[in-house]
Write a protein that holds these residues in place. Structure first.
Motif, PDB file in Angstrom:
ATOM      1  N   LEU A 136       0.865  -1.146   0.089  1.00 12.40           N
ATOM      2  CA  LEU A 136       0.067  -0.131  -0.019  1.00 12.40           C
ATOM      3  C   LEU A 136       0.985   1.229  -0.014  1.00 12.40           C
ATOM      4  CD1 LEU A 136      -3.138  -0.110  -0.131  1.00 12.40           C
ATOM      5  CD2 LEU A 136      -3.229   0.188   2.439  1.00 12.40           C
ATOM      6  N   LYS A 137       0.858   1.933  -1.369  1.00 12.06           N
ATOM      7  CA  LYS A 137       1.648   3.108  -1.078  1.00 12.06           C
ATOM      8  C   LYS A 137       1.230   4.169  -0.123  1.00 12.06           C
ATOM      9  CE  LYS A 137       3.166   2.576  -5.921  1.00 12.06           C
ATOM     10  NZ  LYS A 137       3.167   2.863  -7.343  1.00 12.06           N
ATOM     11  N   PRO A 138       1.849   5.514  -0.171  1.00 12.28           N
ATOM     12  CA  PRO A 138       1.719   6.484   0.871  1.00 12.28           C
ATOM     13  C   PRO A 138       0.479   7.229   0.666  1.00 12.28           C
ATOM     14  CG  PRO A 138       3.902   6.571   0.227  1.00 12.28           C
ATOM     15  CD  PRO A 138       3.561   5.585  -0.410  1.00 12.28           C
ATOM     16  N   GLU A 152      15.305  -1.195 -10.858  1.00  9.78           N
ATOM     17  CA  GLU A 152      15.071  -1.293 -12.317  1.00  9.78           C
ATOM     18  C   GLU A 152      14.644   0.193 -12.937  1.00  9.78           C
ATOM     19  OE1 GLU A 152      11.440  -3.070 -13.543  1.00  9.78           O
ATOM     20  OE2 GLU A 152      10.782  -2.876 -11.747  1.00  9.78           O
ATOM     21  N   HIS A 153      14.163   1.015 -12.094  1.00  9.08           N
ATOM     22  CA  HIS A 153      13.608   2.432 -12.747  1.00  9.08           C
ATOM     23  C   HIS A 153      14.738   3.600 -12.479  1.00  9.08           C
ATOM     24  CE1 HIS A 153       9.661   0.758 -13.305  1.00  9.08           C
ATOM     25  NE2 HIS A 153       9.625   0.370 -12.149  1.00  9.08           N
ATOM     26  N   LYS A 154      15.981   3.265 -12.110  1.00  6.97           N
ATOM     27  CA  LYS A 154      16.930   4.093 -11.963  1.00  6.97           C
ATOM     28  C   LYS A 154      17.273   4.874 -13.180  1.00  6.97           C
ATOM     29  CE  LYS A 154      19.925   3.564  -8.023  1.00  6.97           C
ATOM     30  NZ  LYS A 154      20.943   2.909  -7.505  1.00  6.97           N
ATOM     31  N   SER A 164       3.889  -6.575  -7.634  1.00  8.17           N
ATOM     32  CA  SER A 164       4.723  -7.196  -8.518  1.00  8.17           C
ATOM     33  C   SER A 164       4.305  -7.372 -10.014  1.00  8.17           C
ATOM     34  CB  SER A 164       5.237  -8.685  -8.101  1.00  8.17           C
ATOM     35  OG  SER A 164       5.518  -8.587  -6.781  1.00  8.17           O
ATOM     36  N   ASP A 165       5.024  -6.867 -11.132  1.00  6.68           N
ATOM     37  CA  ASP A 165       4.354  -6.839 -12.142  1.00  6.68           C
ATOM     38  C   ASP A 165       4.685  -7.849 -13.249  1.00  6.68           C
ATOM     39  OD1 ASP A 165       6.941  -5.976 -13.107  1.00  6.68           O
ATOM     40  OD2 ASP A 165       6.206  -4.119 -13.192  1.00  6.68           O
ATOM     41  N   SER A 166       5.144  -8.917 -13.176  1.00  7.10           N
ATOM     42  CA  SER A 166       5.494 -10.347 -13.615  1.00  7.10           C
ATOM     43  C   SER A 166       5.911 -11.261 -12.612  1.00  7.10           C
ATOM     44  CB  SER A 166       6.541  -9.914 -14.840  1.00  7.10           C
ATOM     45  OG  SER A 166       7.801  -9.720 -14.207  1.00  7.10           O
TER      46      SER A 166
HETATM   47  P1  ADP Z   1       3.669  -0.515 -12.306  1.00  5.28           P
HETATM   48  O1  ADP Z   1       3.479   0.054 -10.876  1.00  5.28           O
HETATM   49  O2  ADP Z   1       2.117  -0.459 -12.952  1.00  5.28           O
HETATM   50  O3  ADP Z   1       4.223  -1.937 -12.159  1.00  5.28           O
HETATM   51  P2  ADP Z   1       5.909   0.581 -13.324  1.00  5.28           P
HETATM   52  O4  ADP Z   1       6.724  -0.501 -12.879  1.00  5.28           O
HETATM   53  O5  ADP Z   1       6.035   1.007 -14.775  1.00  5.28           O
HETATM   54  O6  ADP Z   1       4.554   0.573 -12.973  1.00  5.28           O
HETATM   55  O7  ADP Z   1       6.193   1.781 -12.759  1.00  5.28           O
HETATM   56  C1  ADP Z   1       6.511   1.892 -11.357  1.00  5.28           C
HETATM   57  C2  ADP Z   1       5.741   3.343 -10.876  1.00  5.28           C
HETATM   58  O8  ADP Z   1       6.123   4.413 -11.090  1.00  5.28           O
HETATM   59  C3  ADP Z   1       4.335   3.304 -10.957  1.00  5.28           C
HETATM   60  O9  ADP Z   1       3.453   2.627 -10.163  1.00  5.28           O
HETATM   61  C4  ADP Z   1       4.003   4.838 -10.781  1.00  5.28           C
HETATM   62  O10 ADP Z   1       3.756   5.154  -9.537  1.00  5.28           O
HETATM   63  C5  ADP Z   1       5.297   5.529 -11.416  1.00  5.28           C
HETATM   64  N1  ADP Z   1       5.330   5.801 -12.653  1.00  5.28           N
HETATM   65  C6  ADP Z   1       5.334   5.052 -13.791  1.00  5.28           C
HETATM   66  N2  ADP Z   1       5.302   5.692 -14.840  1.00  5.28           N
HETATM   67  C7  ADP Z   1       4.908   6.872 -14.516  1.00  5.28           C
HETATM   68  C8  ADP Z   1       4.586   8.204 -15.372  1.00  5.28           C
HETATM   69  N3  ADP Z   1       4.451   8.197 -16.803  1.00  5.28           N
HETATM   70  N4  ADP Z   1       4.246   9.271 -14.638  1.00  5.28           N
HETATM   71  C9  ADP Z   1       4.186   9.148 -13.262  1.00  5.28           C
HETATM   72  N5  ADP Z   1       4.641   8.248 -12.532  1.00  5.28           N
HETATM   73  C10 ADP Z   1       4.882   7.209 -13.175  1.00  5.28           C
END
Ligand code: ADP
Ligand code: MG
Length: 215
Positions: free
Chosen positions: A8-10, A53-55, A119-121
């Motif tokens: 649960l996010k903030p 992974e998002h860095k 988790s997305d996968s």
């Molecule tokens: P998910 O949470 O659906 O698996 P991602 O792993 O792609 O999505 O991204 C992680 C989180 O980063 C998202 O849940 C969201 O909070 C944020 N995020 C991703 N893309 C965007 C965007 N285009 N604009 C704003 N926030 C984003």
């Protein structure tokens, strides 16, 4: 059996009703709840491990700062096809694009301020569960009971419809209100639906408007 991480996010913590309703619909999928606890991970853990992974992505700093703003509810769930089931229920990443009946579509705040991480996968699930098990301590107890108690505590809390946040979001994106005005209104709305202390609630509006303006 397949395990996955759900957080649960903030916004899902502070917006008590929305968070409780989201958790309730996840539990109602019939998944096993193998862990449930409220905790505040170190910022470095979120930045360097969980979101590694998002860095470098344009939303990374905002995401890490937002996720570090409050404590989080941490859940490990399991079941057949659990990732697919939960992700379908969650809906698309961006709230406005998610199915209106999905968790993010219905309860998510706005844009990427989407209430719940999952988790997305299957690959990510395995990685995330292994990672979070480094910082949690799973006991021999009935975690389903704990999550149900949490849901009962907050499921009838005062609620602000997510539509209200999305109106401000749209106005801000279209330049109809200033960032300061949007933050003030968001703060007022959050305050109406939370029992969190002011100091914590105050951290969120600027992070939310920053996310909205990411594009
Ligand atoms: P998910 O949470 O659906 O698996 P991602 O792993 O792609 O999505 O991204 C992680 C989180 O980063 C998202 O849940 C969201 O909070 C944020 N995020 C991703 N893309 C965007 C965007 N285009 N604009 C704003 N926030 C984003
Ligand atoms: Mg993801």
């Amino acid at each position: 059996m397949e395990e996955m991480l759900i957080l649960l996010k903030p916004d899902g913590m502070v917006r008590r009703y929305a968070g409780a309703r989201a958790l309730k619909s996840i539990v109602e999928l019939g998944v096993n709840i193998n862990f449930f606890q409220i905790l505040k991970p170190k910022k470095e853990f979120l930045a360097d491990r969980h979101y590694a992974e998002h860095k470098g992505k344009f939303f990374y700093d905002n995401l890490v700062n937002f996720m570090s703003a409050t404590e989080l509810a941490v859940i490990i769930a399991s079941g057949d096809n659990v990732v697919e089931k939960v992700r379908t229920l969650l809906g698309k990443t961006m709230c406005e694009k998610a199915d209106p009946l999905s968790i993010r579509g219905r309860y998510g705040t706005t844009k990427g301020i989407n209430l719940v991480h999952a988790s997305d996968s299957n690959e990510t699930a395995e990685k995330e569960v292994k990672l979070w098990k480094e910082i949690i301590n799973i006991e021999e107890k009935d975690y389903k009971k704990d999550i149900m108690a949490y849901i009962r505590t907050y499921e009838n809390f005062p609620m602000i419809d997510s539509v209200r946040y999305r109106e401000i979001s749209k106005d801000l994106s279209e330049g109809k209100v200033s960032k300061e005005e949007a933050e003030k209104t968001i703060n007022e709305l959050l305050t109406k639906e939370t029992d969190f202390e002011e100091e914590t609630v105050n951290k969120l509006p600027a992070l939310i408007t920053e996310n909205i303006l990411l594009g």
